[in-house]
Design a protein around this motif. Structure first.
Motif, mmCIF file in Angstrom:
data_model
loop_
_atom_site.group_PDB
_atom_site.id
_atom_site.type_symbol
_atom_site.label_atom_id
_atom_site.label_comp_id
_atom_site.label_asym_id
_atom_site.label_seq_id
_atom_site.Cartn_x
_atom_site.Cartn_y
_atom_site.Cartn_z
ATOM 1 N N ALA A 149 14.470 -4.736 6.775
ATOM 2 C CA ALA A 149 13.236 -3.959 6.852
ATOM 3 C C ALA A 149 12.085 -4.548 6.031
ATOM 4 C CB ALA A 149 13.510 -2.514 6.422
ATOM 5 N N PRO A 150 12.307 -5.052 4.795
ATOM 6 C CA PRO A 150 11.184 -5.606 4.028
ATOM 7 C C PRO A 150 10.505 -6.789 4.710
ATOM 8 C CG PRO A 150 13.040 -5.160 2.585
ATOM 9 C CD PRO A 150 13.540 -4.988 3.979
ATOM 10 N N ASN A 409 -3.115 -6.561 -1.486
ATOM 11 C CA ASN A 409 -1.774 -6.128 -1.070
ATOM 12 C C ASN A 409 -0.691 -6.608 -2.021
ATOM 13 O OD1 ASN A 409 -1.765 -4.767 1.768
ATOM 14 N ND2 ASN A 409 -3.291 -6.392 1.897
ATOM 15 N N LEU A 410 -0.993 -7.570 -2.877
ATOM 16 C CA LEU A 410 -0.021 -8.068 -3.845
ATOM 17 C C LEU A 410 0.084 -7.164 -5.063
ATOM 18 C CD1 LEU A 410 -0.914 -11.887 -3.729
ATOM 19 C CD2 LEU A 410 0.786 -10.635 -2.387
ATOM 20 N N GLY A 425 8.716 3.866 4.022
ATOM 21 C CA GLY A 425 9.822 4.459 3.280
ATOM 22 C C GLY A 425 10.562 3.486 2.390
ATOM 23 N N MET A 426 9.838 2.573 1.747
ATOM 24 C CA MET A 426 10.466 1.641 0.802
ATOM 25 C C MET A 426 9.469 1.295 -0.297
ATOM 26 S SD MET A 426 10.396 -1.979 2.904
ATOM 27 C CE MET A 426 10.749 -1.227 4.492
ATOM 28 N N GLU A 430 9.430 -4.301 -2.564
ATOM 29 C CA GLU A 430 10.401 -4.857 -1.618
ATOM 30 C C GLU A 430 9.730 -5.711 -0.554
ATOM 31 O OE1 GLU A 430 13.715 -2.321 -0.240
ATOM 32 O OE2 GLU A 430 12.756 -0.715 -1.379
ATOM 33 N N PHE A 431 8.566 -5.278 -0.060
ATOM 34 C CA PHE A 431 7.947 -6.035 1.040
ATOM 35 C C PHE A 431 6.819 -6.963 0.593
ATOM 36 C CE2 PHE A 431 5.953 -1.701 1.307
ATOM 37 C CZ PHE A 431 4.653 -2.038 0.954
ATOM 38 N N ILE A 432 6.289 -6.797 -0.612
ATOM 39 C CA ILE A 432 5.191 -7.648 -1.065
ATOM 40 C C ILE A 432 5.525 -9.140 -0.992
ATOM 41 C CG2 ILE A 432 3.974 -8.366 -3.183
ATOM 42 C CD1 ILE A 432 3.438 -5.439 -3.765
#
Length: 478
Positions: A149-150, A409-410, A425-426, A430-432
């Motif tokens: 997901a990330p 966004n970072l 929902g995380m 996790e996604f950065i």
């Protein structure tokens, strides 16, 4: 009357340092989110302001002034909450997921998860709306295909902010152009040099990752069948429902104001829910207020689709309000002026000037977490130094968007990161690491700054426009 002083550089940095330290501890140890770190930073900034000679009333007014900048975004966020709820209730997002699972090959999925949101956000002019609609669909499709997901979230966000940076309908694009006193489409053309390469490199990286993951894993057809069966059982799935998102995109092309447009998009989902899915008015209003509750029987799908509604956006709105309040007090007390001014006073070369304007955007982004402030303050502070050095303001507006629109966004506590975190929902951390475009756009600008490539120069007496930023802001039509 009290004498107001400007803070020293260490004192000006203190609220930002407190914010960053508390944020890191909150993320790694406390797990309490960003509200307390931001409120603490506001308190530290207020105490410093009082020591500098400002009255409590003036400090309260600075907080209100900062928050006032966020009010348009707050109302947009309310409407996005209703869109998520009605588009799931109306079966629009489930329909996109259903046919996406049938049509998209796993090998090209991640690349498409980057490129499709790029096109959608370019049309919409809104990264947040893109993330909240097609973004949710790609997250579900990726989960069904077995992608982490990330990584999928990073691909979606990378594409979404491509359009946010380049679309003539984007508020940040218009703001940056106005603050630099340049024409909107001149600004957009100059940004093609950093944004298009960053998107293409991002898509290629996601393609390689997608090929690697799909080659090293075996597709679980039973999982996909259960997922599609659950969607088909809970929703009316028909190909013609895909016309509704197309109609919504077409609506954006009429360049209507953002709020009535988003309201219409939300009502389109509500109408689909009422007429196609057979939902009651009560169901629709509940989806708009508290979100949709999914019962497909597929656990991860129910977790992903059980979202939306105004209530789901309240946490993000709280962060927006406090972050912009912090930006307001730091601007009023002169903290930003001191920090940015200290950078400008030491610069002798044009490459360093461009790099410093980029760095100042990140400084404000880490301090405020808000796009508008991160674009507005550096653009205003560096405009005159740019002109004196013979640099076109187009270079300034490009770097302002590189940090304030995309690079922000970072920052885990920034408004865009917090919003995506809530939708997907995380945790933002996790996604950065997978928001490749947020790393690439600033990096490309640094390369341009020190090589001189694409850096536009003007004679010192030329400023690239005969219109002031204030005039452009008051007259812009998009």
């Amino acid at each position: 009357m009290q004498v107001r002083k400007l803070p020293s550089i260490p004192i000006a940095l203190l609220p930002i340092a407190v914010l960053i330290v508390m944020a890191l501890v909150s993320i790694s140890i406390w797990d309490i989110g960003m509200l307390i770190p931001l409120i603490t930073a506001v308190a530290v900034a207020a105490i410093i302001g009082k020591a500098l000679g400002y009255t409590w009333q003036e400090l309260e007014d600075s907080l209100a002034q900062g928050v006032s900048r966020a009010l348009p975004a707050v109302f947009i966020l309310f409407l996005i909450g209703t869109i998520i709820g009605t588009w799931i209730e109306g079966g629009l997002i489930p329909t996109i997921i259903y046919y996406g699972l049938q049509a998209i090959s796993p090998k090209i999925f991640l690349a498409l998860a980057c490129l499709v949101p790029a096109v959608v956000s370019l049309v919409l002019g809104s990264s947040l709306t893109t993330i909240a609609t097609v973004g949710i669909a790609f997250m579900a499709i990726g989960e069904g295909m077995g992608f982490p997901a990330p990584i999928v979230a990073g691909a979606v966000i990378s594409g979404a902010f491509f359009g946010d940076k380049l679309s003539p309908l984007s508020d940040t694009t218009n703001l940056a152009a106005a603050m630099g006193g340049v024409k909107l489409f001149s600004h957009i053309r100059h940004m093609l040099w950093d944004t298009i390469p960053a998107l293409l490199i991002s898509a290629i990286l996601f393609w390689f990752i997608g090929v690697s993951i799909s080659s090293n894993s075996t597709a679980d057809t039973s999982h996909l069948e259960a997922l599609m069966g659950g969607l088909d059982e809970q929703f009316v799935i028909q190909p013609w429902l895909l016309l509704v998102p197309v109609l919504a995109l077409s609506l954006m092309l009429f360049k209507m104001p953002a709020l009535p447009t988003l309201l219409l998009v939300s009502l389109m989902g509500a109408a689909t829910a009422l007429l196609v899915q057979g939902s009651s008015v009560t169901d629709i209003l509940q989806a708009m207020t508290s979100g949709y509750t999914s019962t497909t029987g597929v656990e991860f799908m129910d977790e992903l689709l059980s979202r939306g509604g105004i209530e789901s956006i309240l946490g993000t709105i709280a962060l927006v309000i406090i972050a912009t309040a912090l930006g307001g007090i730091l601007e009023t007390t002169g903290a930003f002026k001191v920090l940015i001014g200290s950078l400008v006073s030491r610069i002798k070369r044009s490459g360093s000037m461009v790099a410093a304007s980029l760095g100042s955007g990140f400084l404000v982004a880490f301090a405020s977490g808000e796009q508008y402030v991160s674009i507005l303050l550096p653009a205003r502070a560096f405009l005159t130094p740019y002109k004196k050095m013979g640099l076109s303001p187009l270079n300034l507006t490009r770097t302002a968007e590189a940090s304030g629109t995309v690079g922000i966004n970072l920052v885990p506590w920034s408004v865009p990161a917090v919003f995506a975190s809530g939708v997907f929902g995380m945790a933002a951390t996790e996604f950065i690491p997978f928001i490749f475009i947020a790393f690439l756009v600033p990096l490309i600008n640094l390369i341009y700054a020190y090589t001189g490539f694409t850096i536009k120069r003007v004679a010192p007496e030329e400023d690239g426009t005969q219109e002031t930023p204030e005039k452009l802001l008051s007259s812009k039509g998009n």
